[in-house]
Motif scaffolding. Sequence first.
Motif, PDB file in Angstrom:
ATOM      1  N   LYS A 161       1.442   6.959   1.483  1.00 34.12           N
ATOM      2  CA  LYS A 161       1.911   8.297   1.101  1.00 34.12           C
ATOM      3  C   LYS A 161       0.781   9.316   1.153  1.00 34.12           C
ATOM      4  CE  LYS A 161       4.529   8.606  -2.619  1.00 34.12           C
ATOM      5  NZ  LYS A 161       5.152   8.332  -3.932  1.00 34.12           N
ATOM      6  N   LYS A 162      -0.369   8.958   0.592  1.00 32.73           N
ATOM      7  CA  LYS A 162      -1.483   9.898   0.468  1.00 32.73           C
ATOM      8  C   LYS A 162      -2.245  10.110   1.769  1.00 32.73           C
ATOM      9  CE  LYS A 162      -2.188   8.947  -4.412  1.00 32.73           C
ATOM     10  NZ  LYS A 162      -3.017   8.257  -5.393  1.00 32.73           N
ATOM     11  N   LYS A 163      -2.187   9.151   2.676  1.00 36.45           N
ATOM     12  CA  LYS A 163      -2.965   9.264   3.908  1.00 36.45           C
ATOM     13  C   LYS A 163      -2.064   9.463   5.124  1.00 36.45           C
ATOM     14  CE  LYS A 163      -7.185   7.020   2.505  1.00 36.45           C
ATOM     15  NZ  LYS A 163      -8.368   6.491   3.118  1.00 36.45           N
ATOM     16  N   LYS A 198       1.078  11.799   4.902  1.00 41.79           N
ATOM     17  CA  LYS A 198       0.585  13.165   4.686  1.00 41.79           C
ATOM     18  C   LYS A 198       0.053  13.753   5.990  1.00 41.79           C
ATOM     19  CE  LYS A 198      -2.803  15.805   2.065  1.00 41.79           C
ATOM     20  NZ  LYS A 198      -3.942  15.739   1.163  1.00 41.79           N
ATOM     21  N   ASP A 232      -3.350   3.573   6.751  1.00 38.87           N
ATOM     22  CA  ASP A 232      -4.422   4.258   6.022  1.00 38.87           C
ATOM     23  C   ASP A 232      -5.154   5.298   6.880  1.00 38.87           C
ATOM     24  OD1 ASP A 232      -5.660   2.479   7.725  1.00 38.87           O
ATOM     25  OD2 ASP A 232      -7.006   1.652   6.213  1.00 38.87           O
ATOM     26  N   GLN A 292      10.802  -1.766  -2.997  1.00 42.25           N
ATOM     27  CA  GLN A 292       9.747  -0.904  -3.541  1.00 42.25           C
ATOM     28  C   GLN A 292       9.470   0.270  -2.584  1.00 42.25           C
ATOM     29  OE1 GLN A 292       6.946  -4.167  -3.814  1.00 42.25           O
ATOM     30  NE2 GLN A 292       6.682  -3.727  -5.997  1.00 42.25           N
ATOM     31  N   TYR A 293       9.346  -0.038  -1.298  1.00 42.06           N
ATOM     32  CA  TYR A 293       9.091   1.014  -0.308  1.00 42.06           C
ATOM     33  C   TYR A 293      10.291   1.939  -0.196  1.00 42.06           C
ATOM     34  CZ  TYR A 293       4.607  -0.608   1.521  1.00 42.06           C
ATOM     35  OH  TYR A 293       3.283  -0.926   1.672  1.00 42.06           O
ATOM     36  N   ARG A 301       0.836  -1.211   0.000  1.00 37.85           N
ATOM     37  CA  ARG A 301       0.000   0.000   0.000  1.00 37.85           C
ATOM     38  C   ARG A 301       0.867   1.256   0.000  1.00 37.85           C
ATOM     39  NH1 ARG A 301      -5.409  -1.216   3.265  1.00 37.85           N
ATOM     40  NH2 ARG A 301      -4.556   0.047   4.900  1.00 37.85           N
ATOM     41  N   ILE A 302       1.824   1.302  -0.892  1.00 32.38           N
ATOM     42  CA  ILE A 302       2.727   2.449  -0.953  1.00 32.38           C
ATOM     43  C   ILE A 302       1.957   3.736  -1.226  1.00 32.38           C
ATOM     44  CG2 ILE A 302       4.623   3.497  -2.229  1.00 32.38           C
ATOM     45  CD1 ILE A 302       5.699   0.618  -2.662  1.00 32.38           C
ATOM     46  N   ASP A 303       1.069   3.720  -2.218  1.00 37.75           N
ATOM     47  CA  ASP A 303       0.304   4.932  -2.538  1.00 37.75           C
ATOM     48  C   ASP A 303      -0.562   5.377  -1.376  1.00 37.75           C
ATOM     49  OD1 ASP A 303       1.399   5.160  -5.052  1.00 37.75           O
ATOM     50  OD2 ASP A 303      -0.212   4.057  -6.042  1.00 37.75           O
ATOM     51  N   LYS A 304      -1.226   4.420  -0.714  1.00 40.05           N
ATOM     52  CA  LYS A 304      -2.120   4.751   0.393  1.00 40.05           C
ATOM     53  C   LYS A 304      -1.342   5.353   1.564  1.00 40.05           C
ATOM     54  CE  LYS A 304      -5.927   2.797   0.789  1.00 40.05           C
ATOM     55  NZ  LYS A 304      -7.158   2.079   0.920  1.00 40.05           N
ATOM     56  N   ALA A 358      10.284   4.295  -3.057  1.00 38.84           N
ATOM     57  CA  ALA A 358       9.159   5.235  -3.073  1.00 38.84           C
ATOM     58  C   ALA A 358       9.166   6.196  -1.883  1.00 38.84           C
ATOM     59  CB  ALA A 358       7.842   4.469  -3.086  1.00 38.84           C
TER      60      ALA A 358
END
Length: 158
Positions: A16-18, A21, A68, A44-45, A11-14, A48
């Motif tokens: 980062k975005k949640k 942030k 999350d 990967q982490y 859940r790299i995108d999650k 990123a």
Amino acid sequence: MFKIVIPSLSRIDKIKKKTLKYLDECNIDKNLIYIFVIKEEYQQYKDALLDYNNIIIDGDYIIRFDDDINKLELLNRETLKFEKVLNLNELFIRGFNDCLENMTILWGLINGGNAYWLRNVKEIVYNSNYVCGGCYGFIIDKDFKTKCINDDIELGLY
């Protein structure tokens, strides 16, 4: 000083975005943030995100934080309205100070969005109680004697 521990799986995108942030919005020092991933996803982490390759030892203060979470809210007991927590440092330090004063190693938040129900719940309790798995703090102490109250030994402390 405490550390914030965030286990994450695919859940790299999650994260980062949640979570990251939100922690940044609350001015949490990035050196306090530890992200745990499986070996297969480590690169990967690392590519990123910043390198969070840190060691946790006995006596460390740990914040367990889901990947999350985009905010925490606490009930304002005067207005009976939930307010976003922006001073996480203060909340986390208070939790650990309460642990030290009451000779325990675990503190947590209740997961309930019902102000009517929460209005009569004590703000802090020192007995067997529910701890929300999404965000809680604990002190690593290999000598602390635990008491199992259900099937969950890790969170069954008092």
